[in-house]
Design a protein around this motif. Sequence first.
Motif, PDB file in Angstrom:
ATOM      1  N   VAL A  14       6.953  16.963   4.616  1.00  0.00           N
ATOM      2  CA  VAL A  14       7.176  15.996   5.705  1.00  0.00           C
ATOM      3  C   VAL A  14       6.144  16.201   6.813  1.00  0.00           C
ATOM      4  CG1 VAL A  14       8.765  15.287   7.544  1.00  0.00           C
ATOM      5  CG2 VAL A  14       9.615  15.618   5.209  1.00  0.00           C
ATOM      6  N   ARG A  15       5.834  17.455   7.131  1.00  0.00           N
ATOM      7  CA  ARG A  15       4.821  17.717   8.160  1.00  0.00           C
ATOM      8  C   ARG A  15       3.456  17.178   7.743  1.00  0.00           C
ATOM      9  NH1 ARG A  15       5.262  22.826   8.340  1.00  0.00           N
ATOM     10  NH2 ARG A  15       3.332  23.523   7.353  1.00  0.00           N
ATOM     11  N   GLN A  18       3.436  13.385   8.036  1.00  0.00           N
ATOM     12  CA  GLN A  18       3.312  12.938   9.439  1.00  0.00           C
ATOM     13  C   GLN A  18       1.874  13.089   9.937  1.00  0.00           C
ATOM     14  OE1 GLN A  18       6.411  15.506  10.918  1.00  0.00           O
ATOM     15  NE2 GLN A  18       7.970  13.888  10.884  1.00  0.00           N
ATOM     16  N   GLN A  19       1.225  14.186   9.543  1.00  0.00           N
ATOM     17  CA  GLN A  19      -0.173  14.398   9.946  1.00  0.00           C
ATOM     18  C   GLN A  19      -1.087  13.343   9.327  1.00  0.00           C
ATOM     19  OE1 GLN A  19      -0.721  18.436   8.613  1.00  0.00           O
ATOM     20  NE2 GLN A  19       0.149  19.344  10.468  1.00  0.00           N
ATOM     21  N   ALA A  20      -0.847  13.012   8.066  1.00  0.00           N
ATOM     22  CA  ALA A  20      -1.684  12.020   7.375  1.00  0.00           C
ATOM     23  C   ALA A  20      -1.502  10.631   7.979  1.00  0.00           C
ATOM     24  CB  ALA A  20      -1.345  12.009   5.883  1.00  0.00           C
ATOM     25  N   ILE A  21      -0.265  10.285   8.287  1.00  0.00           N
ATOM     26  CA  ILE A  21       0.012   8.983   8.911  1.00  0.00           C
ATOM     27  C   ILE A  21      -0.693   8.883  10.254  1.00  0.00           C
ATOM     28  CG2 ILE A  21       1.838   7.602  10.007  1.00  0.00           C
ATOM     29  CD1 ILE A  21       3.697   8.522   7.710  1.00  0.00           C
ATOM     30  N   GLN A  22      -0.671   9.975  11.005  1.00  0.00           N
ATOM     31  CA  GLN A  22      -1.333   9.988  12.319  1.00  0.00           C
ATOM     32  C   GLN A  22      -2.846   9.843  12.164  1.00  0.00           C
ATOM     33  OE1 GLN A  22      -0.351  13.450  14.626  1.00  0.00           O
ATOM     34  NE2 GLN A  22      -1.169  12.605  16.528  1.00  0.00           N
ATOM     35  N   ARG A  23      -3.430  10.580  11.207  1.00  0.00           N
ATOM     36  CA  ARG A  23      -4.881  10.492  10.986  1.00  0.00           C
ATOM     37  C   ARG A  23      -5.304   9.076  10.602  1.00  0.00           C
ATOM     38  NH1 ARG A  23      -4.311  15.168   8.065  1.00  0.00           N
ATOM     39  NH2 ARG A  23      -4.372  13.962   6.137  1.00  0.00           N
ATOM     40  N   CYS A  24      -4.528   8.445   9.736  1.00  0.00           N
ATOM     41  CA  CYS A  24      -4.890   7.113   9.229  1.00  0.00           C
ATOM     42  C   CYS A  24      -4.367   5.986  10.113  1.00  0.00           C
ATOM     43  CB  CYS A  24      -4.345   6.926   7.813  1.00  0.00           C
ATOM     44  SG  CYS A  24      -5.124   7.974   6.567  1.00  0.00           S
ATOM     45  N   GLU A  25      -3.557   6.334  11.108  1.00  0.00           N
ATOM     46  CA  GLU A  25      -2.916   5.323  11.963  1.00  0.00           C
ATOM     47  C   GLU A  25      -2.215   4.268  11.111  1.00  0.00           C
ATOM     48  OE1 GLU A  25      -6.062   3.905  14.504  1.00  0.00           O
ATOM     49  OE2 GLU A  25      -5.956   5.667  15.799  1.00  0.00           O
ATOM     50  N   LEU A  26      -1.474   4.759  10.119  1.00  0.00           N
ATOM     51  CA  LEU A  26      -0.758   3.865   9.210  1.00  0.00           C
ATOM     52  C   LEU A  26       0.433   3.246   9.925  1.00  0.00           C
ATOM     53  CD1 LEU A  26      -0.354   2.795   6.285  1.00  0.00           C
ATOM     54  CD2 LEU A  26       1.018   4.851   5.829  1.00  0.00           C
ATOM     55  N   GLN A  27       0.500   1.907   9.915  1.00  0.00           N
ATOM     56  CA  GLN A  27       1.563   1.181  10.600  1.00  0.00           C
ATOM     57  C   GLN A  27       2.089   0.086   9.675  1.00  0.00           C
ATOM     58  OE1 GLN A  27      -0.353  -0.205  14.165  1.00  0.00           O
ATOM     59  NE2 GLN A  27      -0.473   1.836  15.079  1.00  0.00           N
ATOM     60  N   LEU A  28       3.249   0.331   9.088  1.00  0.00           N
ATOM     61  CA  LEU A  28       3.824  -0.629   8.143  1.00  0.00           C
ATOM     62  C   LEU A  28       5.067  -1.303   8.719  1.00  0.00           C
ATOM     63  CD1 LEU A  28       3.491   1.463   4.833  1.00  0.00           C
ATOM     64  CD2 LEU A  28       1.901  -0.212   5.781  1.00  0.00           C
ATOM     65  N   ALA A  50       8.065   4.679   4.391  1.00  0.00           N
ATOM     66  CA  ALA A  50       9.225   4.566   5.288  1.00  0.00           C
ATOM     67  C   ALA A  50       8.951   5.197   6.649  1.00  0.00           C
ATOM     68  CB  ALA A  50      10.441   5.210   4.637  1.00  0.00           C
ATOM     69  N   ILE A  51       8.338   6.393   6.656  1.00  0.00           N
ATOM     70  CA  ILE A  51       8.017   7.050   7.936  1.00  0.00           C
ATOM     71  C   ILE A  51       7.032   6.199   8.736  1.00  0.00           C
ATOM     72  CG2 ILE A  51       6.937   9.073   9.001  1.00  0.00           C
ATOM     73  CD1 ILE A  51       8.021  10.779   6.738  1.00  0.00           C
ATOM     74  N   ALA A  52       6.145   5.487   8.022  1.00  0.00           N
ATOM     75  CA  ALA A  52       5.141   4.647   8.697  1.00  0.00           C
ATOM     76  C   ALA A  52       5.727   3.335   9.193  1.00  0.00           C
ATOM     77  CB  ALA A  52       3.970   4.378   7.756  1.00  0.00           C
ATOM     78  N   GLY A  53       7.029   3.148   9.016  1.00  0.00           N
ATOM     79  CA  GLY A  53       7.691   2.003   9.640  1.00  0.00           C
ATOM     80  C   GLY A  53       8.125   0.884   8.727  1.00  0.00           C
ATOM     81  N   ALA A  54       7.885   0.983   7.420  1.00  0.00           N
ATOM     82  CA  ALA A  54       8.306  -0.088   6.510  1.00  0.00           C
ATOM     83  C   ALA A  54       9.802  -0.330   6.666  1.00  0.00           C
ATOM     84  CB  ALA A  54       7.972   0.280   5.069  1.00  0.00           C
ATOM     85  N   LYS A  55      10.190  -1.610   6.730  1.00  0.00           N
ATOM     86  CA  LYS A  55      11.614  -1.920   6.920  1.00  0.00           C
ATOM     87  C   LYS A  55      12.394  -1.717   5.628  1.00  0.00           C
ATOM     88  CE  LYS A  55      11.134  -6.899   6.021  1.00  0.00           C
ATOM     89  NZ  LYS A  55      11.300  -8.261   6.554  1.00  0.00           N
ATOM     90  N   ALA A  80      13.308  12.117   2.478  1.00  0.00           N
ATOM     91  CA  ALA A  80      13.642  10.969   3.321  1.00  0.00           C
ATOM     92  C   ALA A  80      14.689  11.331   4.365  1.00  0.00           C
ATOM     93  CB  ALA A  80      14.123   9.809   2.448  1.00  0.00           C
ATOM     94  N   GLU A  81      15.682  12.120   3.956  1.00  0.00           N
ATOM     95  CA  GLU A  81      16.738  12.512   4.892  1.00  0.00           C
ATOM     96  C   GLU A  81      16.199  13.456   5.964  1.00  0.00           C
ATOM     97  OE1 GLU A  81      19.728  13.994   2.278  1.00  0.00           O
ATOM     98  OE2 GLU A  81      20.385  11.975   1.676  1.00  0.00           O
ATOM     99  N   LEU A  82      15.310  14.355   5.559  1.00  0.00           N
ATOM    100  CA  LEU A  82      14.690  15.273   6.507  1.00  0.00           C
ATOM    101  C   LEU A  82      13.885  14.504   7.563  1.00  0.00           C
ATOM    102  CD1 LEU A  82      14.447  18.340   6.985  1.00  0.00           C
ATOM    103  CD2 LEU A  82      12.381  18.312   5.570  1.00  0.00           C
ATOM    104  N   ALA A  83      13.276  13.389   7.109  1.00  0.00           N
ATOM    105  CA  ALA A  83      12.466  12.574   8.016  1.00  0.00           C
ATOM    106  C   ALA A  83      13.289  11.487   8.718  1.00  0.00           C
ATOM    107  CB  ALA A  83      11.329  11.921   7.233  1.00  0.00           C
ATOM    108  N   GLY A  84      14.560  11.365   8.341  1.00  0.00           N
ATOM    109  CA  GLY A  84      15.431  10.369   8.983  1.00  0.00           C
ATOM    110  C   GLY A  84      15.174   8.942   8.561  1.00  0.00           C
TER     111      GLY A  84
END
Length: 335
Positions: A14-15, A18-28, A50-55, A80-84
């Motif tokens: 999960v960590r 989160q780091q990869a999403i931040q580096r790529c500025e992934l926004q779904l 899902a962490i990047a925002g996909a509904k 997924a549960e760990l990341a909420g």
Amino acid sequence: MYDSRPGLNSHRLVRLIQQAIQRCELQLDNLTVLTEAATGAYAVTPVVAAIAGAKKVFAIARSSRYGTLEQVKAQTLELAELAGVSDRLEFITDKTQDIVAQADIITNSGHVRPINAQMIAWMKPTAVIGLMYEAWEFRPEDVDLLACRQKGIKVAGVNERHPGVDVFSFLGIMATKLLLDAGVSVYTSNILLLCDNPFSSFIERGLVNAGANVDTVDTISVAPTDKTYDAILVALQPRPEPVLTATDAVLIAKYWPGTLVAQYWGDIERSAFVSHHIPVCPEIEPKPGHMGILPSAVGPEPIIRLQTGGLKAAEVIWRESLQFSKSAMEFVQLL
């Protein structure tokens, strides 16, 4: 073959996500994604989305030689549960018209393939297919490009050399791992690298950094015949016919007897190599056009980077009408 290595513990995965999403500025945000759920490092893909925002994330889950359906669901849900974000995931076992029609982004992942004409006909016109590898590595059996073009569906390859993705920097580590597993120390080893594609400098640098002496050529016919090698690492771009044939096996047996042939990428005529008593690795022959070692063999990092980058490339193309910046377009390779 459930991957229980401690470096793949859920908190670390999960960590890294989160780091990869931040580096790529992934926004779904508000997008619907159709992908696969798998095991080991490949469990991350639906969770990344899902962490990047996909509904909504539809994840095709099936049993395979890598793990049972129950293991796939359990590992994916744990992440997924760990990341909420478990409420955004829905496991499915088949690609149905109703689900395909909802997807904004569809990944060219194992259980999603093949993306054929029927599946493409079900897609909404604005849907984007994330190839999940570079455009020049395209395998025709993965996606029906003609059907995509007829419907106007865009296919986005990912620039794996983008600083935010940087998967190519793992290629040398993967080559080292392949050789180590076959009993070649790499350090002080003499290695002939056969490579005719952009992998070349990355593999060579990784092997040299590990202490190997490397000669790189793009075809076996120009390789030095007055030298001895511990291994011949084959990293030739796959084509319809084998990249190394029975004729090449004769050549290798003559000039470099006892030398290991490591099949990193590119199909070889294995029966001819066996008949000439040429040692070959990996022991299990990879599927045609596939690599002899998966990036996940060296840990989850390259997979998380690749899946995040693949989703980013698809996101950029999906949002093309919003006039993405030039820097964002650098993630993408269009087919």
